[in-house]
Design a protein around this motif. Structure first.
Motif, PDB file in Angstrom:
ATOM      1  N   ASP A 214       4.979  17.900  34.786  1.00 35.06           N
ATOM      2  CA  ASP A 214       3.637  18.369  34.453  1.00 35.06           C
ATOM      3  C   ASP A 214       2.571  17.642  35.266  1.00 35.06           C
ATOM      4  O   ASP A 214       1.567  18.239  35.681  1.00 35.06           O
ATOM      5  CB  ASP A 214       3.374  18.188  32.959  1.00 35.06           C
ATOM      6  N   GLY A 218       0.341  19.900  37.441  1.00 37.41           N
ATOM      7  CA  GLY A 218      -0.853  20.134  36.637  1.00 37.41           C
ATOM      8  C   GLY A 218      -2.114  20.348  37.440  1.00 37.41           C
ATOM      9  O   GLY A 218      -3.058  20.996  36.962  1.00 37.41           O
ATOM     10  N   ARG A 223       0.345  25.058  32.396  1.00 40.77           N
ATOM     11  CA  ARG A 223       1.644  25.271  31.755  1.00 40.77           C
ATOM     12  C   ARG A 223       1.490  26.239  30.591  1.00 40.77           C
ATOM     13  O   ARG A 223       0.581  26.104  29.771  1.00 40.77           O
ATOM     14  CB  ARG A 223       2.210  23.944  31.246  1.00 40.77           C
ATOM     15  N   ARG A 226       7.562  26.024  27.501  1.00 39.56           N
ATOM     16  CA  ARG A 226       8.743  25.227  27.875  1.00 39.56           C
ATOM     17  C   ARG A 226       9.834  25.485  26.849  1.00 39.56           C
ATOM     18  O   ARG A 226       9.595  25.367  25.641  1.00 39.56           O
ATOM     19  CB  ARG A 226       8.409  23.738  27.947  1.00 39.56           C
ATOM     20  N   THR A 278      10.463  25.665  32.331  1.00 38.00           N
ATOM     21  CA  THR A 278       9.028  25.563  32.133  1.00 38.00           C
ATOM     22  C   THR A 278       8.314  26.624  32.955  1.00 38.00           C
ATOM     23  O   THR A 278       8.631  26.815  34.128  1.00 38.00           O
ATOM     24  CB  THR A 278       8.522  24.168  32.546  1.00 38.00           C
ATOM     25  N   TYR A 280       4.556  28.230  34.316  1.00 39.85           N
ATOM     26  CA  TYR A 280       3.166  27.924  34.626  1.00 39.85           C
ATOM     27  C   TYR A 280       2.491  29.177  35.187  1.00 39.85           C
ATOM     28  O   TYR A 280       3.164  30.067  35.716  1.00 39.85           O
ATOM     29  CB  TYR A 280       3.076  26.823  35.702  1.00 39.85           C
TER      30      TYR A 280
END
Length: 283
Positions: A214, A218, A223, A226, A278, A280
């Motif tokens: 992250d 980031g 995000r 997850r 995850t 994003y």
């Protein structure tokens, strides 16, 4: 999963339109089995169906070798990581346009995604030409190009609807650049308990890996989710060897008695396969 390739005579027009010359950065066009920019730089399509855009040698120990690729292909074909492939396909099922798999290897995961996303076309990027020989034939809508992911990619700005990254280098600036606004980035990584029963036969995973992930991404992405994929599976001795030989430990099997311990395996091993997936979004 579709296993037959699209044929090896050309790349689809939408993939060619997304690619850039890796020497000068200009757009490229296709003439038969050759890609060429207006400056005259050209790249030939290999008979296996991939194009090599590299113009520099890769240091030893960087690209997957032929034995590593063979071990990975056989291991993945056994279905041991099918749960992860299914989760990636679920997450990316709404993808349309171009899906770039950064570090695609043999194309196993990208092929599953393309099966679930009929409106998508795939581009596999990997530094291993040996792996991309298989990836280029993994799905009719999958194309493959050899490239070092740490370098600026030979791909245009905002051309991808989704980027897939499975156990591969994460180049946040390039992920962001090639994705269109609102584009999806999906990152799969091993969890700290992944293959824990195999000890030092595989690389250990940092307990703070998700936190570091992250922090790395980031600055470029938000995000959105997850999930965990975790199972206990029984592996044959041959599958255990493949799981070890397909990963980075393969470069160090002659250290610490690893090869001898692998060769001594005669009984099935129950192990944990554990991943985080995850997602994003690009702003």
């Amino acid at each position: 999963m579709t296993s037959s390739g699209r044929g090896n005579d050309s790349l689809p027009p939408d993939v060619v339109a997304a690619l850039r010359c890796s020497v000068c950065g200009d757009p490229i066009g296709a003439a038969g089995r050759t890609l060429r920019c207006d400056q005259g730089h050209s790249f030939d399509l290999a008979r296996q169906g991939y194009v090599n855009l590299l113009h520099a040698r890769i240091p030893a120990g960087t690209a997957d070798t032929a034995p590593m690729v063979a071990a990975r292909a056989d291991f993945l074909a056994s279905g041991a990581y099918r749960a992860l492939a299914d989760e990636l396909a679920r997450v990316c099922a709404s993808a349309d346009g171009l899906v770039i798999d950064a570090g695609a290897g043999t194309g196993y995961y990208l092929a599953h995604v393309l099966d679930a996303a009929p409106a998508a076309t795939g581009l596999a990027l990997d530094v291993s030409a040996v792996a991309l020989r298989r990836a280029a034939r993994a799905h009719p809508r999958l194309s493959a190009a050899v490239w070092n992911l740490w370098e600026p990619w030979p791909v245009g700005d905002g051309v991808a609807s989704a980027v897939l990254n499975v156990f591969a280098p994460r180049n946040g600036p390039e992920f962001h650049r090639v994705l269109r606004p609102g584009g999806l980035l999906t990152v799969a990584a091993p969890a700290p308990d992944h293959l824990d029963e195999l000890g030092d036969l595989v690389l250990s995973v940092d307990e703070r890996k998700d936190e570091r992930l992250d922090a790395t991404l980031g600055a470029y992405f938000t995000r959105t989710n997850r999930t965990s994929v975790r199972q206990r599976v029984e592996l044959t001795p041959q599958q255990v060897r493949q799981a070890v030989e397909m990963g980075p430990t393969a470069f160090h099997l002659d250290r610490g008695g690893r090869r001898e311990r692998l060769d001594a395996l005669t009984e099935p091993q129950v192990v944990t396969v554990s991943f985080t997936v995850t997602t994003y979004r690009r702003a």
